[in-house]
Design an enzyme around this catalytic site. Sequence first.
Site, mmCIF file in Angstrom:
data_model
loop_
_atom_site.group_PDB
_atom_site.id
_atom_site.type_symbol
_atom_site.label_atom_id
_atom_site.label_comp_id
_atom_site.label_asym_id
_atom_site.label_seq_id
_atom_site.Cartn_x
_atom_site.Cartn_y
_atom_site.Cartn_z
ATOM 1 N N HIS A 1 0.901 -1.167 0.071
ATOM 2 C CA HIS A 1 -0.233 0.160 0.094
ATOM 3 C C HIS A 1 0.802 1.132 0.057
ATOM 4 O O HIS A 1 1.989 1.246 0.376
ATOM 5 C CB HIS A 1 -0.745 0.146 1.358
ATOM 6 C CG HIS A 1 -1.546 -1.167 1.519
ATOM 7 N ND1 HIS A 1 -2.971 -0.978 1.376
ATOM 8 C CD2 HIS A 1 -1.278 -2.488 2.045
ATOM 9 C CE1 HIS A 1 -3.399 -2.423 1.913
ATOM 10 N NE2 HIS A 1 -2.609 -2.928 2.134
ATOM 11 N N THR B 1 0.412 5.166 1.598
ATOM 12 C CA THR B 1 -0.413 5.780 2.777
ATOM 13 C C THR B 1 -1.365 6.801 2.351
ATOM 14 O O THR B 1 -2.304 7.236 2.847
ATOM 15 C CB THR B 1 0.472 6.296 3.888
ATOM 16 O OG1 THR B 1 1.175 7.307 3.531
ATOM 17 C CG2 THR B 1 1.340 5.217 4.543
ATOM 18 N N HIS C 1 -2.787 -3.094 -3.491
ATOM 19 C CA HIS C 1 -3.939 -2.731 -2.898
ATOM 20 C C HIS C 1 -4.876 -2.813 -4.048
ATOM 21 O O HIS C 1 -5.972 -3.060 -4.119
ATOM 22 C CB HIS C 1 -4.025 -1.464 -1.976
ATOM 23 C CG HIS C 1 -5.290 -1.689 -0.991
ATOM 24 N ND1 HIS C 1 -5.359 -0.533 -0.322
ATOM 25 C CD2 HIS C 1 -6.334 -2.200 -0.876
ATOM 26 C CE1 HIS C 1 -6.508 -0.676 0.747
ATOM 27 N NE2 HIS C 1 -6.990 -1.949 -0.044
ATOM 28 N N GLU D 1 2.271 -0.776 4.569
ATOM 29 C CA GLU D 1 1.906 0.542 4.263
ATOM 30 C C GLU D 1 3.448 1.254 4.122
ATOM 31 O O GLU D 1 4.451 1.317 4.957
ATOM 32 C CB GLU D 1 1.262 0.954 5.219
ATOM 33 C CG GLU D 1 -0.115 0.599 5.456
ATOM 34 C CD GLU D 1 -1.218 1.501 4.454
ATOM 35 O OE1 GLU D 1 -0.803 2.269 3.643
ATOM 36 O OE2 GLU D 1 -2.424 0.981 4.448
#
Length: 812
Positions: free
Chosen positions: A33, A35, A164, A106
């Site tokens: 991912h 953020t 993601h 993340e």
Amino acid sequence: MLVSSCAIDNGQIETVDLKSQNSSYRVKSLVMHFTAVDYQKSVSYLVNEGGGVSSHYLIPMKNDATYPYNDIKVYKLVDETERAWHAGVSYWQGRSGLNDSSIGIEIVNVPECTEQDVPLGFIKPKPSCIYPHFEDAQIDALIQLSQEILARNPDITPTAVVGHSDIAPSRKHDPGPKFPWYKLYQAGIGAWFDIDTVAKYQKIFSQQQANIGLIQKALRIYGYGITQTGVFDQQTQDTLGAFQMHFLPTNVNYQADTNTVATLFALLEKYYELASVELLQEFYDAGSDSVSASRNHHQQLSMLFAFEGSKAKDHAVVRSQFVAQKGSGTLRLSSKQIIDANIYVNGHLLSLTDAWGTSENNRARPAEYAIARYTRNGVNSLKIDQVKTASASQDDLPFIEVSIPYPILKAPSKITQQYDFSALDSLIERDVANGFPGASIIVIHKGKIIKRSAYGYASKYSAGGTLLAYPQKMSENTLFDLGANTKVFATTIAIMKLIDEGKLSLYAPISAYLKEYNGDGRSTRTIADLLSHASGYSNDLALFSDKNALGEGFFTQERELTQKLLLNNLPFSASRRSDQAYSDTNFMILGLLIERISHMPLDSYLENKIYKPLKLNNTLFKPLDKGRLPIEFAASEIFGDTRNGELSFPNIRENVLQGEVSDETAYYSMQGVSGHAGLFSNIDELAVLAQLFLNGGGYNDTQVFSPYTLMRFVHPEFVKDSIGLGWRLASDETKWHFGAYASAGAYGHTGETGTASVIDPNLDLAIIYLSNKNHSLPTENGTFAADSYQSADYETIMNLVYETVLANTTEQ
């Protein structure tokens, strides 16, 4: 067989290990991912109670004012044995709700994104984003962490290291196209394709296009949560974009182009070899099937469903959408081995008996079903269920095919009486009586032509400025020199089509297609820079004149020399994207680009690949060379290019221009065919092109581009909200063109010859206004006498049209 035992002794439970062979590791996927916020906000969201999200690990960015350290630290937020809330609604390789079976990482990275407004019914593009690069130190830490995670969780296969956006393509776009997936692959993390295998599949798919249903099936096999519908729908666009951001980050166009499909099949061959063999055979089988091969892929909705099974049964519900106008529309049906089916348009059940008759034998023949009673303006729904199939062999599968053409324009009728255009008529007629040469206008609203008129004269003057004894009347069929409207109704349409076909990428450097375009900063310029006038070229270079601003070395009246100067020598007046300054040069280069990619002259490509399929025979370049007569055209300059003796350069024209492009650069330097000027057409054929845009990219049986591509082009590209890709956009800055009433979604262009176009999808409205204002005496300040009339003022014309349309809409 005893697999476990417990013994109670003094309150203690004794457990005995007896390892079962029927188990596996809990963690099946590793999800990356970004953020989207800085370190401090990331900690707040991921760590503090109430944030609602978390991940197993957080990797900060050094170049972040909120990060308090000089070196990269990896933060462990949730133990790998526990469930972090990072995936949300998700799917990958047969598993949904991936929080239960994945580890999330993340990485602090903050893109700048803008959501795009999309009219109801059109496929919505992803947010327009500027993605920053990830830091090397971040990626180095990520690689080491990922290698350790993979060592602890051996069930994470290479294809299960995902982003993601891969597991939730309709919701997310992280970690974005700047994420270095290939670098991770080189470190033994994740999957990647073999370039030689891609080349093999490119040859296959360039000869025969894979249908959408097969592509959806291939994406599903690889791992994506896509449903096989056979239609290029929102989920398909989203999934293709996610796939491209992962494996083709320099070509994220959300389309099933040849390179994307070839890459997908190359990955399947490498990681799912058996499935890829079966899928490729299915591809070849579909191509050899006469029914499948004859399927029309160019209508707005064209669905072919084959049903497996050897006995009659009911099949699942299929749903889709299409754009229509109220009181019009045709649904086309063909089938094989179909006993019955329920087909609904906007909830109304269609009778198959009405379409095919009572004989089941008729159902093997194509049929048309009038759906005008059930359609409405805008988006309509289609549903098919309770499909009953006859017994069939595996080689003779039942199928049903449903297709719906795009809306076409309705001719003027009594509906025009509802619209009072008397104020517009009075203004133009008064100006014509006072000396304005002439004009024609067409207005389309909700798929109907509500105004089609011609005023004044196509030709009033002979050479030298003498009034004709018998001036030539203007008619609705008169053809006009469109001037700069060539940029949108020729060049921009061609670029949109090439992008949809996967032959061109907006953000690829121009040099990727025009190899000689290099040196002096050219390598950094992209296709989007040219379309949005952000390349840094100046305008009005007057290369056709020996007195041009760049000097004698840039004087050219030969197309080959002009091309060489454009691609190798023409200097920039500003740095890339320092400003958006309108320049014909951008579109001259785009015209050459279209020729290079299509391997055809620009006029041949447009006339044969775009206009003729739309049955537009009066939209063309160099019409006098193609058998058209001057009397068919509105005349422009009276004194040729001399402005009544004010200008002089070699080979200058002195005759009345009628059927010849008036733009000097297009005429002299490009021999009449250029990306910036040279197109001729009339109001009727431009109305078809305008309706094509209102339809989202197609007209009747012909699709030129997709709704996604259209939406991408008619949104601001860089700084100015008045400039999209090729198109001018309605804004406070452009009221002089669009008027005071245009909606925020309107777009169009103008031409210095006296032409203006406005397409307003929010109101389902288009206005084409063509005048020959330049067929008047030149003035001392470089304009023409007719420029002083209100009929030459686009804002006035557009306001009068909008006022009439809006008044009628309010009354209804």
